[in-house]
Scaffold this motif. Structure first.
Motif, short mmCIF file in Angstrom:
data_model
loop_
_atom_site.label_atom_id
_atom_site.label_comp_id
_atom_site.label_asym_id
_atom_site.label_seq_id
_atom_site.Cartn_x
_atom_site.Cartn_y
_atom_site.Cartn_z
N ILE A 350 -57.48 53.73 -51.98
CA ILE A 350 -56.71 52.52 -52.27
C ILE A 350 -56.76 52.11 -53.75
N TRP A 351 -57.40 52.95 -54.59
CA TRP A 351 -57.38 52.65 -56.03
C TRP A 351 -57.88 53.86 -56.81
N MET A 352 -57.26 54.10 -57.97
CA MET A 352 -57.74 55.11 -58.91
C MET A 352 -57.06 54.88 -60.26
N PRO A 353 -57.67 55.32 -61.36
CA PRO A 353 -57.04 55.17 -62.67
C PRO A 353 -55.72 55.94 -62.76
N LYS A 354 -54.80 55.42 -63.55
CA LYS A 354 -53.48 56.02 -63.64
C LYS A 354 -53.52 57.45 -64.17
N ALA A 355 -54.32 57.70 -65.22
CA ALA A 355 -54.39 59.04 -65.79
C ALA A 355 -54.86 60.05 -64.75
N MET A 356 -55.83 59.67 -63.95
CA MET A 356 -56.32 60.54 -62.89
C MET A 356 -55.24 60.75 -61.84
N LYS A 357 -54.58 59.68 -61.45
CA LYS A 357 -53.53 59.78 -60.43
C LYS A 357 -52.42 60.73 -60.89
N ASP A 358 -52.05 60.61 -62.16
CA ASP A 358 -51.00 61.49 -62.69
C ASP A 358 -51.43 62.95 -62.65
N SER A 359 -52.73 63.21 -62.88
CA SER A 359 -53.21 64.59 -62.95
C SER A 359 -53.27 65.27 -61.59
N VAL A 360 -53.33 64.47 -60.51
CA VAL A 360 -53.40 65.06 -59.16
C VAL A 360 -52.18 64.71 -58.31
N MET A 361 -51.19 64.11 -58.94
CA MET A 361 -50.02 63.61 -58.22
C MET A 361 -49.37 64.66 -57.32
N GLU A 362 -49.18 65.87 -57.84
CA GLU A 362 -48.47 66.89 -57.06
C GLU A 362 -49.27 67.38 -55.86
N PHE A 363 -50.56 67.05 -55.82
CA PHE A 363 -51.39 67.47 -54.70
C PHE A 363 -51.59 66.36 -53.67
N MET A 364 -51.04 65.20 -53.96
CA MET A 364 -51.12 64.08 -53.02
C MET A 364 -49.96 64.16 -52.04
N PRO A 365 -50.15 63.72 -50.80
CA PRO A 365 -49.03 63.66 -49.86
C PRO A 365 -47.92 62.79 -50.47
N GLU A 366 -46.71 63.24 -50.37
CA GLU A 366 -45.61 62.54 -51.03
C GLU A 366 -45.51 61.08 -50.59
N GLU A 367 -45.79 60.83 -49.30
CA GLU A 367 -45.65 59.46 -48.79
C GLU A 367 -46.73 58.52 -49.32
N MET A 368 -47.78 59.09 -49.97
CA MET A 368 -48.87 58.25 -50.48
C MET A 368 -48.75 57.95 -51.97
N ARG A 369 -47.88 58.62 -52.65
CA ARG A 369 -47.84 58.54 -54.11
C ARG A 369 -47.55 57.14 -54.64
N ASP A 370 -46.75 56.38 -53.91
CA ASP A 370 -46.40 55.03 -54.37
C ASP A 370 -47.25 53.96 -53.72
N LYS A 371 -48.20 54.36 -52.87
CA LYS A 371 -48.98 53.38 -52.12
C LYS A 371 -50.39 53.16 -52.63
N ILE A 372 -50.78 53.96 -53.63
CA ILE A 372 -52.12 53.84 -54.20
C ILE A 372 -52.02 53.18 -55.57
N PRO A 373 -52.55 51.98 -55.72
CA PRO A 373 -52.46 51.29 -57.01
C PRO A 373 -53.43 51.85 -58.05
N THR A 374 -53.11 51.63 -59.31
CA THR A 374 -53.97 52.00 -60.43
C THR A 374 -54.35 50.72 -61.17
N GLU A 375 -55.02 50.86 -62.30
CA GLU A 375 -55.40 49.68 -63.07
C GLU A 375 -54.18 48.92 -63.59
N GLU A 376 -53.01 49.57 -63.59
CA GLU A 376 -51.80 48.89 -64.05
C GLU A 376 -51.26 47.92 -62.99
#
Length: 464
Positions: A350-376
């Motif tokens: 339910i939370w992770m830094p944006k830079a980290m999220k961007d680095s693993v984005m393609e390995f995340m389930p597509e339906e979860m990509r917009d549901k996990i907030p970052t520090e932004e």
């Protein structure tokens, strides 16, 4: 052997910490950039030592410089798949040099030079010479070696880009297998100088916490040095495939942690999470208020939603401790299909830094990509709650389920069960002996009675 090195070089200095009060300069680390890389090449100029950029004598007290270590090796029995394993030993061997501290790995290195080392005449060229000698000793299959150290910003930036490309190629290869495809996992003890009770379990789906060693690297290392710090672990009986618990892994953990830990779940942060060393790339942490998991990496400079930074978070679970709700992990593990699978994987994050999220984005389930907030989007637990509610994060179902169960328990507590009562008269002259009896008192104090004698006129036994 080390006659021309002005400081001692010995395993006895491994684990030495250089605090800021005793630091001359810092190299790479959180306030700069750096990387280390070992390459197996065909035409290595044996014995070549060079420092590209300012030497220590050209630096000033308290300076922070970018830093790179490039080691090229050649040998008839050397293979490309050994690069990662040999590279990981840079950490250990650098720390043999008195007055030089090396932490972490790959592009996360953090080094310091002490004031005493500088006063003794130590230079970075001496570090390079020490590494050249030590690597030959540790790996007899190395026939030729050259060591280059970078402190020039432009050179380090170029080297960093090249090193990251090599890391990416190694990591991609490790995704060819899954845990079910192999009969053996590997144990790694390289970090025990800093975390004596820690053993890293490396599987095809779970790269070492440092991110520098995958299953293929371990296989090559175990073949090259059967008595070394990396060794085979037969999987044994599968106790729980979802959580990643195996009988022989538990036995190996118990043996190599000196009995400190005897069970581990490879794919969960709950109950028996994998122990953590100190070189891990990220930390997964439980957020009980929302029944979700947050992740923070070493590069993140801000505070987590729990109100503490990565450094404080890491301090809670490093050193080989097994702390439920916390576990160190590598970024590559976040690209695994088994990433925290027992906890719900990305459906629980339910939370992770944006830079980290961007680095693993393609390995995340597509339906979860917009549901996990970052520090932004969220910096507090309340903001996370608002975000995941708005975006219908699946963790909400767990929260609702938990609330329903809690209400059910409250109702059961409010409704007294039917009971049967049986009364017994006691003999007043004969006390009941209690070896130990405890009762709560105000202020969180517990009163304990030892060898108490209890007198009762009547005993009532209730049966539900």
């Amino acid at each position: 052997m080390f006659e021309d090195i002005p400081v001692d070089v010995s395993p006895m200095y491994e684990g030495e910490r250089i605090r800021s009060a005793n630091m001359f300069v810092e190299l790479a680390g959180p306030k700069s950039i750096g990387a280390e890389l070992v390459q197996v090449e065909d035409n290595v100029e044996d014995g070549k030592i060079q420092v590209i950029g300012p030497e220590l004598t050209q630096m000033k007290q308290g300076d922070i410089f970018p830093f790179g270590i490039n080691i090229q090796i050649q040998g008839e029995k050397l293979e490309k798949e050994l690069e990662g394993v040999i590279e990981r030993r840079i950490h250990e061997l650098c720390n043999y040099v008195k007055g030089f501290m090396h932490l972490n790995q790959r592009d996360q290195i953090w080094c310091r030079v002490s004031n005493e080392a500088l006063e003794a005449g130590f230079k970075l060229e001496h570090l390079a010479k020490s590494l050249s000698i030590l690597f030959r000793e540790e790996f007899p299959i190395i026939e030729k070696i050259s060591v280059t150290i970078f402190t020039n910003k432009e050179e380090v930036e170029s080297f960093l880009e090249m090193a990251r490309d090599q890391y990416t190629q190694r990591d991609a290869r490790s995704r060819e297998l899954s845990d079910e495809d192999v009969d053996v996992f590997y144990g790694c003890l390289m970090c025990q100088s800093f975390a004596p009770s820690h053993m890293c379990v490396v599987t095809p789906d779970r790269t070492a916490l440092c991110g520098a060693i995958n299953w293929f690297d371990c296989r090559a290392a175990a073949k090259m040095d059967p008595d070394g710090p990396i060794f085979e672990i037969e999987k044994g009986d599968v106790i729980d495939a979802e959580k990643g618990e195996y009988s022989n892994v538990n036995e190996a953990i118990a043996e190599h942690s000196q009995g400190t830990t005897d069970r581990v779940y490879i794919h969960s942060v709950f109950e028996y999470p994998h122990t953590s060393c100190g070189c891990f790339e990220a930390v997964a942490f439980y957020i009980p208020e929302l029944d979700g998991i947050g992740i923070v990496d070493r590069d993140f400079r801000g505070e987590t939603p729990l109100g503490i930074p990565f450094s404080a978070m890491a301090g809670q679970c490093s050193g080989g401790k097994q702390v439920e709700g916390f576990t160190g992990l590598s970024l590559e593990y976040m690209r695994s299909p088994k990433f925290l699978q027992a906890d719900g994987g990305y459906g629980r994050v339910i939370w992770m830094p944006k830079a980290m999220k961007d680095s693993v984005m393609e390995f995340m389930p597509e339906e979860m990509r917009d549901k996990i907030p970052t520090e932004e989007e969220a910096t507090s637990i309340n903001e996370i709650k608002d975000f995941i509610t708005q975006h219908q994060h699946p963790v909400l179902d767990l929260i609702k389920q938990s609330e329903t169960e809690s209400k059910k328990e409250d109702i059961e507590k409010e409704t007294p069960p039917e009971t049967e009562e049986t009364e017994y008269e006691t003999i007043p002259s004969i006390p009941v002996m209690a070896p130990e009896l405890s009762m709560p008192a105000a202020g969180g104090v517990k009163i304990i009675f030892k060898n108490a004698k209890i007198y009762a006129e009547k005993v009532i036994i209730k049966r539900k």
